[in-house]
Scaffold this active site. Structure first.
Site, PDB file in Angstrom:
ATOM      1  N   ASN A  62       0.785  -1.239   0.000  1.00  0.00           N
ATOM      2  CA  ASN A  62       0.000   0.000   0.000  1.00  0.00           C
ATOM      3  C   ASN A  62       0.815   1.285   0.000  1.00  0.00           C
ATOM      4  O   ASN A  62       0.250   2.368  -0.107  1.00  0.00           O
ATOM      5  CB  ASN A  62      -0.963   0.015   1.195  1.00  0.00           C
ATOM      6  CG  ASN A  62      -2.195  -0.822   0.934  1.00  0.00           C
ATOM      7  OD1 ASN A  62      -2.431  -1.247  -0.199  1.00  0.00           O
ATOM      8  ND2 ASN A  62      -2.975  -1.074   1.972  1.00  0.00           N
ATOM      9  N   GLU A 126      -2.625  -0.488  -7.928  1.00  0.00           N
ATOM     10  CA  GLU A 126      -4.020  -0.621  -7.504  1.00  0.00           C
ATOM     11  C   GLU A 126      -4.636   0.784  -7.505  1.00  0.00           C
ATOM     12  O   GLU A 126      -5.718   1.022  -8.006  1.00  0.00           O
ATOM     13  CB  GLU A 126      -4.071  -1.223  -6.100  1.00  0.00           C
ATOM     14  CG  GLU A 126      -5.462  -1.388  -5.526  1.00  0.00           C
ATOM     15  CD  GLU A 126      -5.415  -1.917  -4.093  1.00  0.00           C
ATOM     16  OE1 GLU A 126      -5.459  -3.137  -3.912  1.00  0.00           O
ATOM     17  OE2 GLU A 126      -5.303  -1.087  -3.157  1.00  0.00           O
ATOM     18  N   TRP A 216     -10.547  -7.906  11.882  1.00  0.00           N
ATOM     19  CA  TRP A 216      -9.731  -7.540  10.715  1.00  0.00           C
ATOM     20  C   TRP A 216      -8.258  -7.645  11.102  1.00  0.00           C
ATOM     21  O   TRP A 216      -7.466  -8.249  10.410  1.00  0.00           O
ATOM     22  CB  TRP A 216     -10.065  -6.114  10.264  1.00  0.00           C
ATOM     23  CG  TRP A 216      -9.097  -5.601   9.236  1.00  0.00           C
ATOM     24  CD1 TRP A 216      -9.029  -5.978   7.919  1.00  0.00           C
ATOM     25  CD2 TRP A 216      -8.054  -4.650   9.433  1.00  0.00           C
ATOM     26  NE1 TRP A 216      -7.987  -5.319   7.292  1.00  0.00           N
ATOM     27  CE2 TRP A 216      -7.384  -4.496   8.198  1.00  0.00           C
ATOM     28  CE3 TRP A 216      -7.612  -3.901  10.534  1.00  0.00           C
ATOM     29  CZ2 TRP A 216      -6.301  -3.621   8.033  1.00  0.00           C
ATOM     30  CZ3 TRP A 216      -6.534  -3.036  10.364  1.00  0.00           C
ATOM     31  CH2 TRP A 216      -5.896  -2.907   9.120  1.00  0.00           C
ATOM     32  N   ARG A 247     -14.915  -2.904   5.799  1.00  0.00           N
ATOM     33  CA  ARG A 247     -14.505  -4.179   5.213  1.00  0.00           C
ATOM     34  C   ARG A 247     -15.718  -4.984   4.755  1.00  0.00           C
ATOM     35  O   ARG A 247     -16.842  -4.707   5.188  1.00  0.00           O
ATOM     36  CB  ARG A 247     -13.732  -5.015   6.258  1.00  0.00           C
ATOM     37  CG  ARG A 247     -12.338  -4.487   6.553  1.00  0.00           C
ATOM     38  CD  ARG A 247     -11.451  -4.661   5.338  1.00  0.00           C
ATOM     39  NE  ARG A 247     -10.104  -4.126   5.486  1.00  0.00           N
ATOM     40  CZ  ARG A 247      -9.708  -2.911   5.086  1.00  0.00           C
ATOM     41  NH1 ARG A 247     -10.560  -2.076   4.562  1.00  0.00           N
ATOM     42  NH2 ARG A 247      -8.436  -2.536   5.196  1.00  0.00           N
ATOM     43  N   ASP A 350      -7.620 -11.718  -4.652  1.00  0.00           N
ATOM     44  CA  ASP A 350      -7.499 -10.606  -3.710  1.00  0.00           C
ATOM     45  C   ASP A 350      -7.757 -11.099  -2.280  1.00  0.00           C
ATOM     46  O   ASP A 350      -7.035 -10.771  -1.346  1.00  0.00           O
ATOM     47  CB  ASP A 350      -8.486  -9.510  -4.113  1.00  0.00           C
ATOM     48  CG  ASP A 350      -8.418  -8.288  -3.220  1.00  0.00           C
ATOM     49  OD1 ASP A 350      -7.299  -7.900  -2.842  1.00  0.00           O
ATOM     50  OD2 ASP A 350      -9.486  -7.725  -2.898  1.00  0.00           O
ATOM     51  N   HIS A 387      -1.344   2.136   9.614  1.00  0.00           N
ATOM     52  CA  HIS A 387      -2.395   2.185   8.578  1.00  0.00           C
ATOM     53  C   HIS A 387      -3.030   3.571   8.614  1.00  0.00           C
ATOM     54  O   HIS A 387      -2.319   4.571   8.623  1.00  0.00           O
ATOM     55  CB  HIS A 387      -3.407   1.057   8.845  1.00  0.00           C
ATOM     56  CG  HIS A 387      -4.165   0.614   7.634  1.00  0.00           C
ATOM     57  ND1 HIS A 387      -5.115   1.401   7.044  1.00  0.00           N
ATOM     58  CD2 HIS A 387      -4.129  -0.531   6.905  1.00  0.00           C
ATOM     59  CE1 HIS A 387      -5.625   0.771   5.999  1.00  0.00           C
ATOM     60  NE2 HIS A 387      -5.040  -0.419   5.885  1.00  0.00           N
ATOM     61  N   SER A 434       2.604  -2.036   5.147  1.00  0.00           N
ATOM     62  CA  SER A 434       3.623  -3.079   5.295  1.00  0.00           C
ATOM     63  C   SER A 434       4.992  -2.584   4.827  1.00  0.00           C
ATOM     64  O   SER A 434       5.995  -2.744   5.524  1.00  0.00           O
ATOM     65  CB  SER A 434       3.218  -4.321   4.503  1.00  0.00           C
ATOM     66  OG  SER A 434       3.106  -4.027   3.121  1.00  0.00           O
TER      67      SER A 434
END
Ligand code: SFD
Ligand code: AMP
Length: 624
Positions: A62, A126, A216, A247, A350, A387, A434
């Protein structure tokens, strides 16, 4: 406990945790440490191959800035993060990670991680900052490099860290216990990196008995970083900035690929797109409501407004998105069939790459994404500074970028000498994910070696205090063993509380009073004060946690760690007298954003001995 052997490990550099940040730190500290002849030791509560948030794998990286290719600049990334966090971010920390993150991604690829490529050999994006990967084995690949760098003799797996060792104002190591053998560990170190992730299970999850523990965020991360840094006396920041991910409902499949790669819409039960129908609401949160992309918490908020008005369920329109993407092939039946197959594969992969349970739920509910929409929902709150949340320790920035107020000698050192933090453990530098956590670990790994080189003196150890720490760490075992005979049923006892019961009590009070799912993420001064009162009583009872075996002992400590994370959170929400991140939490008594008074960080410190808290405002400095 007499039958617990005490194992003393002496090292120069101590890395706590074995996740993305720790693996990055290991690679870099091994390199810089070798030059100085330093010993580097890593301790993980689990097995590094599958520990932490990346355990199941991921389907995207990400954070990739593409600096060298001129795709974006460091400032572009800082602007993105500042906007997404409603103006509250440490620009120096974000920039430092942004300028190093691409090289972490290139290392992953060199180590064997398959990154999707387009027909010209470029990375498949993405979104602007995200790359698609075949990431089921992501963590194994990253851990392998860390293990190779350190050597397995210097790695302790399945050792649970309970807390810090202190030598005056310096962190001098850590203590913990093996989750497999009767061993108590004392790690004596000249400098320590806290990188034990964030926290889940502080709030009641949406799942109940049938799926207890499903969340999650990985159940392995339970607030150890927050506890460790707080108990060392380190200043903490953004403890109010929890993360609520939207989510796929009940199995927590990611939405990023659907929104960004497949360009899907989410609509309510009436077929309305809340991002359009609720657009005027964004004016109330200007200037951040007007930026692109709309900040994550505001995207949540618009959806929540629909849910609160009874317009749910909310659906990800997978069938519509897939049909749109295949439309261009409509006149070529063979090509159309091939494209549909390709999209179907990508949709399932995914989930299979990072949230296998969601693929199982699709299978179990006869869901074919090309035919049927899937429900999405806001998850319970998590603490994940890497995040879109921001909680963590307040750390020094890089000398060349940080304003004077944000720099005190070594990159990523907390306000406690010799204690560093990275990944979820370091605050106010969101959107590292990450790759950025790995890069930040590398930054910290280099800085920690520099610290040891320049402060290469042995720390003093109070053996009496270590013996006390051992007693405290193992107390739940004797509390259980000595009192079990008092009741005929193991989980009900006048002398001890079991970790599971303790956790449920914590989760219930946080859920109801501190703005969890049940309270529709809403809280107020009165509710928070009630929560603090209950937390105080819970803390008293934490002295009587009982554990029947080593596994339970780990559970007991996980919940103690969670409780401190909870307190830091409640105190910080209470201190900040406004609502800045609706969609993460809403203060019903302070429903508006107040930039004039609260465009600042909320920092807190807990005195390790008296456990008294100090709250303060800290200026947000603009660098870019
Ligand atoms: O899309 C102790 N994240 C994603 N990042 C991406 O780049 N792409 C994605 O696709 C991502 N997605 C995602 C992500 C997270 C989760 C939970 C899901 C999906 C389901 C975010 C990253 O995973 C995250 O930013 C990093 O992993 C953070 O790194 P770090 O090092 O701060 O935390 P860690 O990797 O979880 O490791 C923690 C380690 O600490 C250990 N530990 N060790 C000893 N004693 C204790 N008491 C300990 N407590 C914990 C753990 O075992 C672990 O080794 S998407 O959905 O957002
Ligand atoms: P997620 O799967 O929600 O973790 O998202 C992965 C990445 O995509 C993160 O960087 C998110 O911030 C980003 N993202 C997810 N949904 C959106 C959206 N609707 N608009 C912009 N960015 C998004």
């Amino acid at each position: 406990m007499t039958d617990f052997e005490t194992v003393v490990v002496e090292t120069d550099v101590l890395i706590l945790g074995g996740g993305m940040a720790a693996c990055g730190a290991a690679v870099e500290a091994a390199y810089w440490g070798k030059k100085e002849g330093l010993k580097v030791t890593l301790v993980d509560k689990a097995a590094m191959d599958r520990s932490g948030a990346v355990a199941m794998g991921l389907s995207a990286i990400n954070q990739y800035v593409g600096l060298k290719d001129g795709q974006n600049t460091m400032k572009d990334y800082v602007d993105y993060v500042r906007n997404d966090l409603m103006g509250i971010t440490r620009e120096d920390l974000v920039a430092n990670i942004a300028r190093h993150v691409d090289s972490s991604v290139h290392l992953f690829e060199k180590w064997g991680l398959p990154i999707w490529k387009d027909k010209d050999g470029g990375y498949v994006h993405e979104g602007r900052w995200q790359l698609m990967i075949n990431g089921e084995s992501y963590k194994i690949i990253v851990a392998e490099a860390a293990k190779n760098a350190l050597g397995t003799d210097n790695i302790y797996e399945r050792v649970f860290i309970t807390g810090p060792l202190l030598d005056g104002d310096r962190c001098s190591g850590a203590v913990g216990f093996s989750t497999r053998e009767n061993k108590f560990y004392v790690f004596k170190a000249k400098a320590t990196l806290a990188s034990m992730g964030g926290a889940v299970g502080v709030f009641k999850p949406r799942s109940s008995g049938e799926g207890a523990g499903r969340a999650w965020y990985p159940p392995f991360n339970s607030g150890a970083s927050a506890y460790f840094t707080l108990k060392a006396g380190a200043e903490m920041t953004c403890q109010e900035v929890r993360f609520i991910p939207v989510r796929f409902k009940d199995a927590y499949g990611p939405v990023g690929a659907w929104f960004l790669l497949f360009k899907s819409r989410a609509t309510n039960s009436l077929g309305e797109n809340y991002m359009e129908t609720r657009r005027p609401e964004l004016e109330n949160w200007a200037p951040y409501g007007k930026v692109k992309p709309v900040p994550a918490n505001l995207r949540n908020w618009l959806m929540m407004l629909d849910v609160m008005e009874g317009k749910g369920p909310i659906y990800m329109r997978t069938e519509e998105a897939i049909a749109k993407l295949a439309e261009a092939y409509k006149d070529d039946p063979k090509g159309y069939k091939k494209k549909m197959k390709e999209l179907e594969n990508e949709a399932w992969e995914d989930f299979l790459d990072m949230t296998i349970s969601q693929a199982m739920l699709w299978a179990a509910t006869n869901t074919q994404p090309e035919e049927k929409s899937s429900e999405i929902a806001a998850a319970e709150p998590y603490f994940i500074g890497s995040h879109s949340g921001a909680s963590g320790a307040w750390v020094s920035g890089p000398k060349d970028i940080a304003p004077d107020e944000y720099f005190w000698g070594y990159d990523n050192m907390t306000t406690v000498k010799g204690l560093f933090a990275a990944g979820d453990a370091s605050g106010a530098s969101s959107h590292k994910f990450s790759s950025g956590s790995h890069a930040e670990g590398r930054i910290a790994g280099k800085a920690i070696c520099k610290f040891v080189k320049e402060n290469n003196t042995a720390c003093a150890y109070d053996e009496g205090a270590i013996e006390e720490a051992k007693k405290a760490a193992l107390k739940p075992l004797s509390q259980y063993a000595d009192n079990q005979h008092l009741s005929s049923q193991a989980d009900i006892n006048p002398a001890y509380i079991q970790p599971k019961m303790f956790m449920m009590r914590l989760q219930k009070m946080m859920d109801e009073y501190a703005g969890g799912v049940t309270a529709q993420f809403t809280t107020s001064k009165a509710n928070l004060e009630k929560c603090l009162e209950l937390l105080g009583m819970l803390k008293e009872d934490s002295a009587n946690l009982g554990a029947k075996d080593l596994h339970d002992l780990m559970r007991a400590w996980e919940n103690t760690h969670r409780m401190y994370q909870a307190e830091a959170h409640v105190r910080s929400i209470l201190f900040r007298e406004e609502t800045r991140w609706p969609g993460y939490y809403f203060r019903s008594d302070m429903p508006k954003m107040d930039d004039a008074n609260w465009k600042c960080f909320v920092n807190c410190t807990m005195d390790p001995k008296s456990e008294e808290w100090t709250m303060k405002k800290v200026d947000v400095k603009t660098v870019f």
